[in-house]
Scaffold this motif. Structure first.
Motif, PDB file in Angstrom:
ATOM      1  N   ARG A 162       0.855  -1.188   0.000  1.00  0.00           N
ATOM      2  CA  ARG A 162       0.000   0.000   0.000  1.00  0.00           C
ATOM      3  C   ARG A 162       0.887   1.233   0.000  1.00  0.00           C
ATOM      4  N   MET A 163       0.387   2.271  -0.602  1.00  0.00           N
ATOM      5  CA  MET A 163       1.123   3.528  -0.642  1.00  0.00           C
ATOM      6  C   MET A 163       0.384   4.532   0.237  1.00  0.00           C
ATOM      7  N   PHE A 164       1.120   5.215   1.082  1.00  0.00           N
ATOM      8  CA  PHE A 164       0.548   6.244   1.936  1.00  0.00           C
ATOM      9  C   PHE A 164       1.044   7.599   1.463  1.00  0.00           C
ATOM     10  N   THR A 165       0.159   8.576   1.441  1.00  0.00           N
ATOM     11  CA  THR A 165       0.564   9.937   1.091  1.00  0.00           C
ATOM     12  C   THR A 165       1.313  10.537   2.277  1.00  0.00           C
ATOM     13  N   PRO A 166       2.084  11.591   2.051  1.00  0.00           N
ATOM     14  CA  PRO A 166       2.755  12.248   3.181  1.00  0.00           C
ATOM     15  C   PRO A 166       1.761  12.711   4.247  1.00  0.00           C
ATOM     16  N   GLU A 167       0.593  13.171   3.820  1.00  0.00           N
ATOM     17  CA  GLU A 167      -0.415  13.624   4.777  1.00  0.00           C
ATOM     18  C   GLU A 167      -0.905  12.471   5.643  1.00  0.00           C
ATOM     19  N   GLN A 168      -1.089  11.304   5.032  1.00  0.00           N
ATOM     20  CA  GLN A 168      -1.530  10.133   5.785  1.00  0.00           C
ATOM     21  C   GLN A 168      -0.455   9.700   6.786  1.00  0.00           C
ATOM     22  N   LYS A 169       0.799   9.735   6.358  1.00  0.00           N
ATOM     23  CA  LYS A 169       1.890   9.363   7.257  1.00  0.00           C
ATOM     24  C   LYS A 169       1.946  10.299   8.456  1.00  0.00           C
ATOM     25  N   ILE A 170       1.797  11.591   8.210  1.00  0.00           N
ATOM     26  CA  ILE A 170       1.808  12.558   9.308  1.00  0.00           C
ATOM     27  C   ILE A 170       0.647  12.284  10.254  1.00  0.00           C
ATOM     28  N   GLU A 171      -0.511  12.024   9.707  1.00  0.00           N
ATOM     29  CA  GLU A 171      -1.691  11.739  10.534  1.00  0.00           C
ATOM     30  C   GLU A 171      -1.453  10.525  11.422  1.00  0.00           C
ATOM     31  N   ILE A 172      -0.857   9.479  10.855  1.00  0.00           N
ATOM     32  CA  ILE A 172      -0.601   8.254  11.608  1.00  0.00           C
ATOM     33  C   ILE A 172       0.411   8.508  12.715  1.00  0.00           C
ATOM     34  N   VAL A 173       1.501   9.198  12.395  1.00  0.00           N
ATOM     35  CA  VAL A 173       2.531   9.469  13.388  1.00  0.00           C
ATOM     36  C   VAL A 173       1.984  10.360  14.503  1.00  0.00           C
ATOM     37  N   LEU A 174       1.231  11.376  14.146  1.00  0.00           N
ATOM     38  CA  LEU A 174       0.667  12.255  15.175  1.00  0.00           C
ATOM     39  C   LEU A 174      -0.329  11.505  16.062  1.00  0.00           C
ATOM     40  N   ALA A 175      -1.055  10.560  15.474  1.00  0.00           N
ATOM     41  CA  ALA A 175      -1.983   9.759  16.276  1.00  0.00           C
ATOM     42  C   ALA A 175      -1.222   8.971  17.335  1.00  0.00           C
ATOM     43  N   GLY A 176      -0.045   8.490  16.980  1.00  0.00           N
ATOM     44  CA  GLY A 176       0.776   7.752  17.941  1.00  0.00           C
ATOM     45  C   GLY A 176       1.450   8.648  18.950  1.00  0.00           C
ATOM     46  N   LEU A 177       1.741   9.888  18.570  1.00  0.00           N
ATOM     47  CA  LEU A 177       2.429  10.815  19.470  1.00  0.00           C
ATOM     48  C   LEU A 177       1.484  11.486  20.465  1.00  0.00           C
ATOM     49  N   ARG A 178       0.210  11.550  20.138  1.00  0.00           N
ATOM     50  CA  ARG A 178      -0.749  12.225  21.025  1.00  0.00           C
ATOM     51  C   ARG A 178      -0.806  11.579  22.398  1.00  0.00           C
ATOM     52  N   GLY A 179      -0.659  10.274  22.442  1.00  0.00           N
ATOM     53  CA  GLY A 179      -0.629   9.596  23.727  1.00  0.00           C
ATOM     54  C   GLY A 179      -1.978   9.119  24.236  1.00  0.00           C
ATOM     55  N   ASP A 180      -3.066   9.412  23.534  1.00  0.00           N
ATOM     56  CA  ASP A 180      -4.375   8.947  23.998  1.00  0.00           C
ATOM     57  C   ASP A 180      -4.554   7.446  23.760  1.00  0.00           C
ATOM     58  N   ARG A 181      -3.715   6.855  22.923  1.00  0.00           N
ATOM     59  CA  ARG A 181      -3.689   5.404  22.720  1.00  0.00           C
ATOM     60  C   ARG A 181      -2.274   5.007  22.350  1.00  0.00           C
ATOM     61  N   GLY A 182      -1.966   3.765  22.501  1.00  0.00           N
ATOM     62  CA  GLY A 182      -0.611   3.287  22.285  1.00  0.00           C
ATOM     63  C   GLY A 182      -0.234   3.181  20.821  1.00  0.00           C
ATOM     64  N   VAL A 183       1.064   3.154  20.597  1.00  0.00           N
ATOM     65  CA  VAL A 183       1.586   3.010  19.241  1.00  0.00           C
ATOM     66  C   VAL A 183       1.112   1.692  18.638  1.00  0.00           C
ATOM     67  N   ARG A 184       1.095   0.648  19.446  1.00  0.00           N
ATOM     68  CA  ARG A 184       0.657  -0.665  18.951  1.00  0.00           C
ATOM     69  C   ARG A 184      -0.775  -0.594  18.421  1.00  0.00           C
ATOM     70  N   ASP A 185      -1.652   0.120  19.149  1.00  0.00           N
ATOM     71  CA  ASP A 185      -3.045   0.251  18.710  1.00  0.00           C
ATOM     72  C   ASP A 185      -3.162   1.049  17.419  1.00  0.00           C
ATOM     73  N   VAL A 186      -2.375   2.107  17.300  1.00  0.00           N
ATOM     74  CA  VAL A 186      -2.382   2.930  16.087  1.00  0.00           C
ATOM     75  C   VAL A 186      -1.905   2.092  14.898  1.00  0.00           C
ATOM     76  N   CYS A 187      -0.843   1.332  15.102  1.00  0.00           N
ATOM     77  CA  CYS A 187      -0.304   0.497  14.022  1.00  0.00           C
ATOM     78  C   CYS A 187      -1.306  -0.572  13.616  1.00  0.00           C
ATOM     79  N   ARG A 188      -1.983  -1.133  14.586  1.00  0.00           N
ATOM     80  CA  ARG A 188      -2.984  -2.154  14.283  1.00  0.00           C
ATOM     81  C   ARG A 188      -4.133  -1.544  13.486  1.00  0.00           C
ATOM     82  N   GLU A 189      -4.554  -0.338  13.881  1.00  0.00           N
ATOM     83  CA  GLU A 189      -5.665   0.324  13.188  1.00  0.00           C
ATOM     84  C   GLU A 189      -5.326   0.597  11.725  1.00  0.00           C
TER      85      GLU A 189
END
Length: 104
Positions: free
Chosen positions: A8-35
């Motif tokens: 799969r190809m992710f756009t730069p915007e999608q990558k930023i969204e994913i990384v920020l979701a993991g950095l926010r801290g409201d859920r774990g990195v593992r959960d973000v990666c699974r999602e």
């Protein structure tokens, strides 16, 4: 038989969204990666790239302009000169046209 794997190809915007979701801290990195169905290793690669790019951007002093700024300023100066020259020539043509109309 070997299968060709389709990535799969992710756009730069999608990558930023994913990384920020993991950095926010409201859920774990593992959960973000699974999602988003990505590996944690890929998440950490993207995070490092994002942080490195941010460090570079923030490391540039405010008063120091990027190299292309000088080129842009020079181009704007040249455009202004050409616009003035065009204005002068247009004015000269108007005067010449009026003078020719007076000869009729």
């Amino acid at each position: 038989m070997s299968e060709t794997r389709k990535y799969r190809m992710f756009t730069p915007e999608q990558k930023i969204e994913i990384v920020l979701a993991g950095l926010r801290g409201d859920r774990g990195v593992r959960d973000v990666c699974r999602e988003y169905e990505i590996s944690e290793a890929l998440f950490y690669q993207w995070r490092e790239r994002l942080l490195e790019g941010g460090k570079t951007a923030l490391g540039t002093p405010r008063d120091k302009k990027p190299p292309e700024a000088a080129e842009l300023a020079e181009a704007r100066k040249k455009i202004a000169q050409l616009e003035r020259a065009l204005g002068r020539k247009t004015y000269e043509l108007d005067i010449a046209g009026e003078a020719l109309r007076g000869w009729e």
